[in-house]
Scaffold this motif. Structure first.
Motif, PDB file in Angstrom:
ATOM      1  N   GLU A   1       1.079  -1.254   0.274  1.00 55.33           N
ATOM      2  CA  GLU A   1       0.281   0.041  -0.186  1.00 55.33           C
ATOM      3  C   GLU A   1       0.728   1.110  -0.269  1.00 55.33           C
ATOM      4  O   GLU A   1       0.741   2.273  -0.777  1.00 55.33           O
ATOM      5  N   SER A   2       1.960   0.911   0.207  1.00 54.41           N
ATOM      6  CA  SER A   2       2.600   2.400   1.021  1.00 54.41           C
ATOM      7  C   SER A   2       3.559   3.067  -0.512  1.00 54.41           C
ATOM      8  O   SER A   2       4.077   4.008  -0.580  1.00 54.41           O
ATOM      9  N   LYS A   3       3.683   1.530  -1.279  1.00 58.16           N
ATOM     10  CA  LYS A   3       4.402   1.361  -2.874  1.00 58.16           C
ATOM     11  C   LYS A   3       2.998   2.260  -3.233  1.00 58.16           C
ATOM     12  O   LYS A   3       3.813   3.001  -4.789  1.00 58.16           O
ATOM     13  N   GLU A   4       1.903   1.942  -3.211  1.00 60.18           N
ATOM     14  CA  GLU A   4       1.103   2.824  -3.971  1.00 60.18           C
ATOM     15  C   GLU A   4       0.621   3.373  -3.945  1.00 60.18           C
ATOM     16  O   GLU A   4       0.581   4.576  -5.254  1.00 60.18           O
ATOM     17  N   GLU A   5       1.183   4.493  -2.884  1.00 57.50           N
ATOM     18  CA  GLU A   5       0.205   5.556  -2.424  1.00 57.50           C
ATOM     19  C   GLU A   5       1.774   6.545  -2.781  1.00 57.50           C
ATOM     20  O   GLU A   5       1.233   7.088  -3.600  1.00 57.50           O
ATOM     21  N   LYS A   6       3.196   6.446  -3.735  1.00 56.87           N
ATOM     22  CA  LYS A   6       4.428   6.697  -3.840  1.00 56.87           C
ATOM     23  C   LYS A   6       3.531   6.670  -5.793  1.00 56.87           C
ATOM     24  O   LYS A   6       3.536   7.774  -6.197  1.00 56.87           O
ATOM     25  N   LEU A   7       3.050   5.705  -5.903  1.00 59.94           N
ATOM     26  CA  LEU A   7       3.093   5.556  -7.252  1.00 59.94           C
ATOM     27  C   LEU A   7       2.356   6.774  -7.685  1.00 59.94           C
ATOM     28  O   LEU A   7       2.008   7.143  -8.821  1.00 59.94           O
TER      29      LEU A   7
END
Lengths: 279, 448
Positions: A214-220
């Protein structure tokens, strides 16, 4: 789109689910085709009067607003499904191959402008040298316009590069310590209990995986937002440099290119598909 | 582009027709660097030479001596020529007028030093007019004095085009050097196009320095143009190498070796004097004289497959390999350049110099990077430029009256010449030039 934990299967959402972005995109393309016709008619009928110019400005405003609507809906959809937006199933492979961070590359706007103004300039070059009339189209780009376009191009390339770097750095985090560790633990969990070297609660591992991704997706989401912002800003700034009739020519060329490349790509995908299944 | 050397003067984003492919922030950073250099130059060579020039003191005898020798070559001093029109141009520009009057008010010949090499021709020209004041005291007004500055009209266009990086640089220094005889000043004007490869920093460095180096040679008393140009190109080449060490830059290669060794630039320099056009060329940029409507190339492109260049390279132990065209060691598609350390001595920095007597039939001089010449023939370029200068192109297709050319040299750039350079640039883009395009058009007509 759904945000349930079973993401893998959710990725393959049918393309025309009502209310999905794919459905919106189909409608939007249809509207763009309509705008394209309107712009072609307007350019043909342009009478070089103040009134005619005003109505062109209005048309340009409407087309820009249509692009803004696209990015607004795209941004809303990205909130729910950024991965789907970065890897859009409603686009052809051909379009995908030329995409940059989930959409068209902002600096291509300048190549489009140079290509269309170049061909209009060449069309008029001989008459122009023989004291022909002023055409008012993109072949007539004035020195100060060219200068502004040139400056804008360089700013755009620079921003594009910065975002590319940002994306590169983020993509590298797919192999950061937490991801590597989690992949190890998750792998161990799938093995026999006897042979497993770790003893952890599967539930907590799942939670960890979810929060890490989820944190990776936030950055994306942040990167996609910035990329879409740069696209929209570039489009608006180019149009601001141009006169209304020039803007109509530019936006016409943009719409044509977009619609036709999409069409060609879709046809190509269908052909490849057919060939693959026939073998 | 690069800021034809007047960047510090300029404000506003549209002021520069040009572009070193840098954004506002890096532009600010560079401006800061320039300001730092400005101080360096006060104490440095250029500052002191300017002082010599300005003061007319002891050192200026050397200058006079130098000039005298050179002037002996031809005494046919046709003087004012296009000055009158030139005055009109300048005076019509509010900004120049303000600078002239402000400087005249404050000045008794000891005007502010030109301690910033980047402060542009406006100041420079102004300064030169004031210098003339001190020489010709009898002249009554600033405007009359302007007549002596004798600057040819010129226009510049320089765009990134279909490249992602801007590696061209243009340098324009009207009245960059002055010699005098019998209290009459003769001015030389410097125009150059540098087309960088690998990165932009060698081209940028040439833009900042090469004219200074040429001036130094002339001040040192080198009387032959060929010698002066060869020496200054050689010094430029050495400076680029030295400069690579220890200077922080924000260019793409970030001056990191070994990438840095693979950076270089062409240089085509045209010095216009009242009598001659001196062209020094190194690389594949080109200077073309338009005389009576006909093109006369004043430089010959340094391509690795030019028979004499091929021979030179092979004799030096190098090879020309065809890899997307002929290339030195299969790498560089030109046989001479400034920089490109790793290809020395096969790639030479020695310029070829031509000296052409000016004639009443001269229309204009076009100097440009290969972004133009790759797609526009010498003949077409001359035709376009000539037509613009003669006002044959309908005004409506050119710069609308409301638009002031704020790009290069501000008020110094002439409208017809700017139109010519811009039209050529647009033609290059229209003909799908994939390179940066830089064009300088210099009006050489004596009767305008």
């Amino acid at each position: 789109m759904s945000t349930s934990s079973n993401r893998v299967s959710d990725r393959h959402v049918p393309e025309t689910v009502p209310g999905s972005f794919a459905g919106f995109f189909e409608t939007w393309l249809h509207e763009q085709g309509r705008d394209l016709e309107a712009m072609k008619d307007a350019a043909r009928a342009h009478a070089k009067t103040a009134e005619s110019t005003r109505s062109l400005s209005k048309l340009v405003g409407r087309v820009i607003a249509h692009y803004e609507k696209y990015y607004r809906v795209k941004s809303d959809s990205a909130e729910h499904d950024v991965l789907g937006m970065l890897n859009p199933a409603w686009r052809s492979n051909l379009e995908d191959a030329f995409f940059w961070v989930g959409g068209w590359r902002p600096s291509t706007a300048f190549h489009l402008l140079y290509s269309v103004s170049g061909s209009q300039f060449e069309d008029h070059f001989s008459t122009l040298m023989m004291s022909g009339p002023r055409t008012g189209d993109l072949g007539d780009l004035s020195p100060s316009q060219l200068s502004k376009v040139n400056d804008l191009q360089q700013e755009t390339v620079k921003e594009e590069r910065e975002l590319t770097e940002l994306m590169a750095s983020h993509q590298e985090t797919v192999a950061d310590s937490s991801m590597v560790q989690l992949s190890h633990i998750a792998t161990e969990l799938t093995r026999d209990d006897q042979r497993s070297s770790v003893s952890v609660d599967p539930q907590s591992v799942n939670e960890q995986v979810e929060s890490t991704i989820e944190s990776k997706e936030e950055k994306l989401k942040e990167i996609l937002r910035k990329a879409d912002d740069l696209r929209m800003r570039t489009l608006k700034k180019v149009v601001q440099i141009l006169s209304p009739i020039q803007a109509v020519h530019f936006l016409t060329a943009a719409a044509q290119l977009h619609l036709r490349v999409h069409e060609w790509g879709m046809n190509k995908d269908r052909c490849c598909h057919a060939v693959a299944y026939s073998q | 582009m690069a800021e034809i050397c007047c960047e510090v003067l300029k404000e506003g984003e549209n002021s520069v027709l040009s572009s070193s492919c840098e954004s506002t922030s890096s532009r600010v950073a560079r401006r800061r660097r320039m300001e730092i250099r400005r101080f360096k130059y006060v104490a440095g060579v250029s500052g002191s030479t300017d002082n010599d020039d300005d003061g007319g003191g002891g050192d200026s005898e050397i200058i006079d001596g130098t000039k005298r020798q050179r002037m002996e070559v031809d005494n046919t001093s046709s003087f004012p020529r296009e000055c009158t029109r030139d005055v009109e141009n300048c005076v019509s520009d509010k900004r120049v007028r303000e600078i002239i009057s402000a400087a005249a008010a404050s000045s008794d010949g000891s005007d502010e030093k030109d301690n910033n090499k980047c402060n542009g021709h406006v100041d420079k020209k102004n300064k030169s007019s004031l210098q003339t004041t001190s020489i010709c005291q009898s002249l009554p007004s600033v405007l009359d004095i302007e007549i002596f500055s004798n600057v040819p009209k010129f226009g510049v266009a320089s765009v990134c085009g279909r490249r992602r990086d801007m590696e061209d640089a243009v340098s324009v220094h009207p009245s960059f050097f002055r010699s005098s005889e019998n209290s009459v000043a003769y001015e030389s004007h410097y125009f150059a196009v540098y087309d960088g490869h690998g990165c932009s920093h060698v081209a940028m460095r040439c833009r900042e320095r090469l004219h200074e180096l040429v001036k130094e040679e002339l001040l040192l008393g080198v009387t032959e143009w060929k010698m002066a140009m060869e020496k200054s190109f050689d010094k430029m080449d050495k400076e680029v190498i030295e400069w690579n060490e220890g200077v922080v830059n924000n260019c793409r290669c970030e001056l990191q070796t070994p990438e840095c060794d693979a950076v270089g630039s062409t240089a085509v320099v045209a010095i216009v004097t009242p009598q001659n056009i001196v062209v020094a060329n190194c690389g594949d940029s080109r200077a073309v004289l338009c005389r009576n409507g006909q093109p006369f190339p004043l430089s010959s492109d340094h391509k690795p497959d030019r028979p004499d260049e091929l021979k030179r390279i092979q004799e030096a132990g190098g090879r020309v390999i065809y890899w997307d065209g002929p290339r030195v060691l299969g790498v560089l598609a030109m046989s001479r350049a400034i920089g490109d350390y790793y290809l020395k001595p096969y790639v030479s920095c020695e310029p070829e110099v031509t000296i052409t007597n000016r004639s009443a039939e001269d229309d204009c001089l076009i100097i440009a990077s290969d972004g133009l010449w790759d797609v526009v023939s010498n003949d077409t370029a001359c035709g376009v430029a000539r037509m613009c200068l003669r006002g044959k192109v309908p005004p409506a297709t050119l710069t609308p009256e409301v638009e002031q050319i704020t790009s290069v040299g501000e008020g110094m750039a002439d409208k017809a010449c700017s139109d010519a350079s811009m039209l050529l640039t647009k033609l290059a883009l229209a003909r799908r030039s994939t390179d940066n395009v830089s064009v300088v058009v210099i009006d050489l007509r004596k009767d305008t």
